[in-house]
Design an enzyme around this catalytic site. Structure first.
Site, short mmCIF file in Angstrom:
data_model
loop_
_atom_site.label_atom_id
_atom_site.label_comp_id
_atom_site.label_asym_id
_atom_site.label_seq_id
_atom_site.Cartn_x
_atom_site.Cartn_y
_atom_site.Cartn_z
NE ARG A 171 19.63 36.30 24.69
CZ ARG A 171 19.45 37.00 23.57
NH1 ARG A 171 20.21 36.72 22.51
NH2 ARG A 171 18.56 37.95 23.47
NE ARG A 175 10.61 30.47 33.77
CZ ARG A 175 10.69 31.79 33.73
NH1 ARG A 175 9.58 32.51 33.64
NH2 ARG A 175 11.85 32.40 33.79
NE ARG A 247 16.64 45.49 12.95
CZ ARG A 247 15.89 45.85 11.91
NH1 ARG A 247 16.45 46.09 10.73
NH2 ARG A 247 14.58 45.98 12.04
NE ARG A 277 11.04 46.99 24.46
CZ ARG A 277 12.03 46.53 25.24
NH1 ARG A 277 11.86 45.41 25.91
NH2 ARG A 277 13.16 47.21 25.33
CD GLU A 298 11.63 49.86 23.10
OE1 GLU A 298 12.15 48.90 22.47
OE2 GLU A 298 11.79 50.03 24.32
CE1 TYR A 346 20.90 42.51 23.72
CE2 TYR A 346 21.31 40.62 25.16
CZ TYR A 346 20.59 41.75 24.84
OH TYR A 346 19.56 42.15 25.65
CG ASP A 348 21.79 40.13 29.54
OD1 ASP A 348 21.13 40.83 28.75
OD2 ASP A 348 21.54 38.93 29.75
#
Length: 381
Positions: A171, A175, A247, A277, A298, A346, A348
């Site tokens: 995912r 670049r 999780r 993070r 987190e 999962y 979005d």
């Protein structure tokens, strides 16, 4: 019909709205004291900052129908998600791009040079990557994998990247230009008044009756002609086959004056740093000005009973149990399972909304025809 939607997150709200607009009587019950599920936002009383209470949610999609839907209920402002990561005492841009590559290796390569350079680093003997680690080694080679993916992944998932499927890494983009926009979608934005206000607007319909702080009981189901279940799939069956693995996240809130880290999201890739993070929430609404700031550290861990589930693990053991739950559900009538928790996937936000819209059409057609409603409009397996 009398429809019961269990859960006032995106799946329950979107489906409930569509069924109410089709003329059905909809009751939405929510165990928490707010709507919007894990994308709940609220003003921090100390700083005035709009906080993403269960972690940041950035809306992004290429689906114009979903974009038209959300902008029907909320004013959105453009927002680009630009993530940074601290690794080995230096700060880099994510996703891995030409700037990241040149900075990490101390080079000044052009795109074609960097592409050839990374291909030399990659393990080309891995023809068909099966695990996260194999995918990363084939993807970027050992140095970038060790720096940016291995430690972070071990903290996030609580296991070795060798045990995770390759699909998790697929995912993430790589670049060979200086584009540091985390997403490549056409529509990227934030609701100006927050996600909770948007979901409340979706639920604001005379055919919808919302009850907060109301856990599901069998009495609720007994009074309904059909149940839309958006909670955990295994919880519907009282975990009789065991608990599906998730999780969860722990958040440590702290405040400061001014600007704490200069960006919305700072990842920490080193394994010895406990947090995955730090998020600084004033940066999720850059059109606002606040003298103070509120941040959250987190950390990820295994989800225990009573915790908020975030990410389905979906490893071999969980998939086996999921198959058993799917078989159990498919033998059940009068209930439809939707959403991230209801299908143990999962998703979005834009995919969640699209699936809820599509499922609503299917449900409305089934009810009109007097046909059985689907148990899983979007199969979990």
């Amino acid at each position: 019909m009398d429809i019961l939607c269990v859960g006032a997150g995106l799946s329950g709200a979107v489906t409930g709205r569509a069924l109410a607009e089709a003329g059905h009587r909809v009751t939405v019950i929510e165990a928490r004291d707010h709507v919007a599920g894990n994308c709940h936002t609220e003003r921090d009383p100390e700083t005035g900052v709009m906080v993403h209470v269960y972690g940041p949610h950035i809306f992004h999609t290429d689906d114009p129908g979903v974009w038209d839907y959300v902008t029907r209920f909320a004013a959105f402002r453009p927002y680009k998600n630009r993530v940074k990561t601290t690794v080995g005492g230096a700060v880099y841009s994510l996703p891995v791009n030409l700037h990241t590559i040149n900075q990490f290796f101390g080079r000044t390569m052009r795109p074609d040079e960097a592409r050839a350079f990374i291909e030399e680093k990659a393990d080309t003997t891995i023809a068909d990557p099966q695990s996260f680690e194999e995918q990363a080694l084939r993807f970027v080679g050992p140095e970038l994998y060790e720096a940016f993916f291995k430690g972070y992944t071990e903290k996030q998932w609580g296991c070795s990247p060798r045990d995770l499927p390759a699909a998790i890494l697929k995912r993430l983009p790589l670049r060979f230009n200086y584009d540091d926009d985390y997403f490549a979608h056409r529509f990227q934005a934030m609701p100006e008044a927050g996600y909770t206000a948007m979901v409340a607007a979706i639920l604001d319909h005379p055919g919808i009756d919302v009850h907060l702080a109301t856990p599901f009981t069998e009495d609720h189901a007994a009074r309904a002609d059909h149940v839309i279940w958006t909670g955990p799939l295994d919880a519907y069956f009282d975990h009789r086959l065991g608990r599906l693995g998730y999780r969860t996240l722990d958040f440590e809130r702290f405040t400061a004056r001014g600007d704490w880290q200069g960006c919305a999201v700072m990842n920490y890739g080193d394994r010895e740093v406990p947090q995955t993070r730090i998020t600084e929430h004033k940066h999720f609404a850059p059109w606002e000005v606040h003298a103070g700031t509120v941040c959250y550290r987190e950390t990820s861990r295994a989800c225990e009973p009573g915790d908020t589930p975030y990410y389905p693990i979906r490893l071999v053991e969980e998939k086996s149990m999921l198959s058993d739950y799917v078989a159990l559900a498919e033998g059940t009538r009068g209930v439809t399972f939707l959403g991230r928790l209801g299908t143990y996937r999962y998703l979005d936000m834009d995919v969640t909304i699209r699936e809820a819209l599509d499922a609503s059409e299917t449900l409305v057609s089934a009810f009109e025809a007097g046909a059985p409603a689907p148990v899983f409009p979007h199969p979990p397996l």
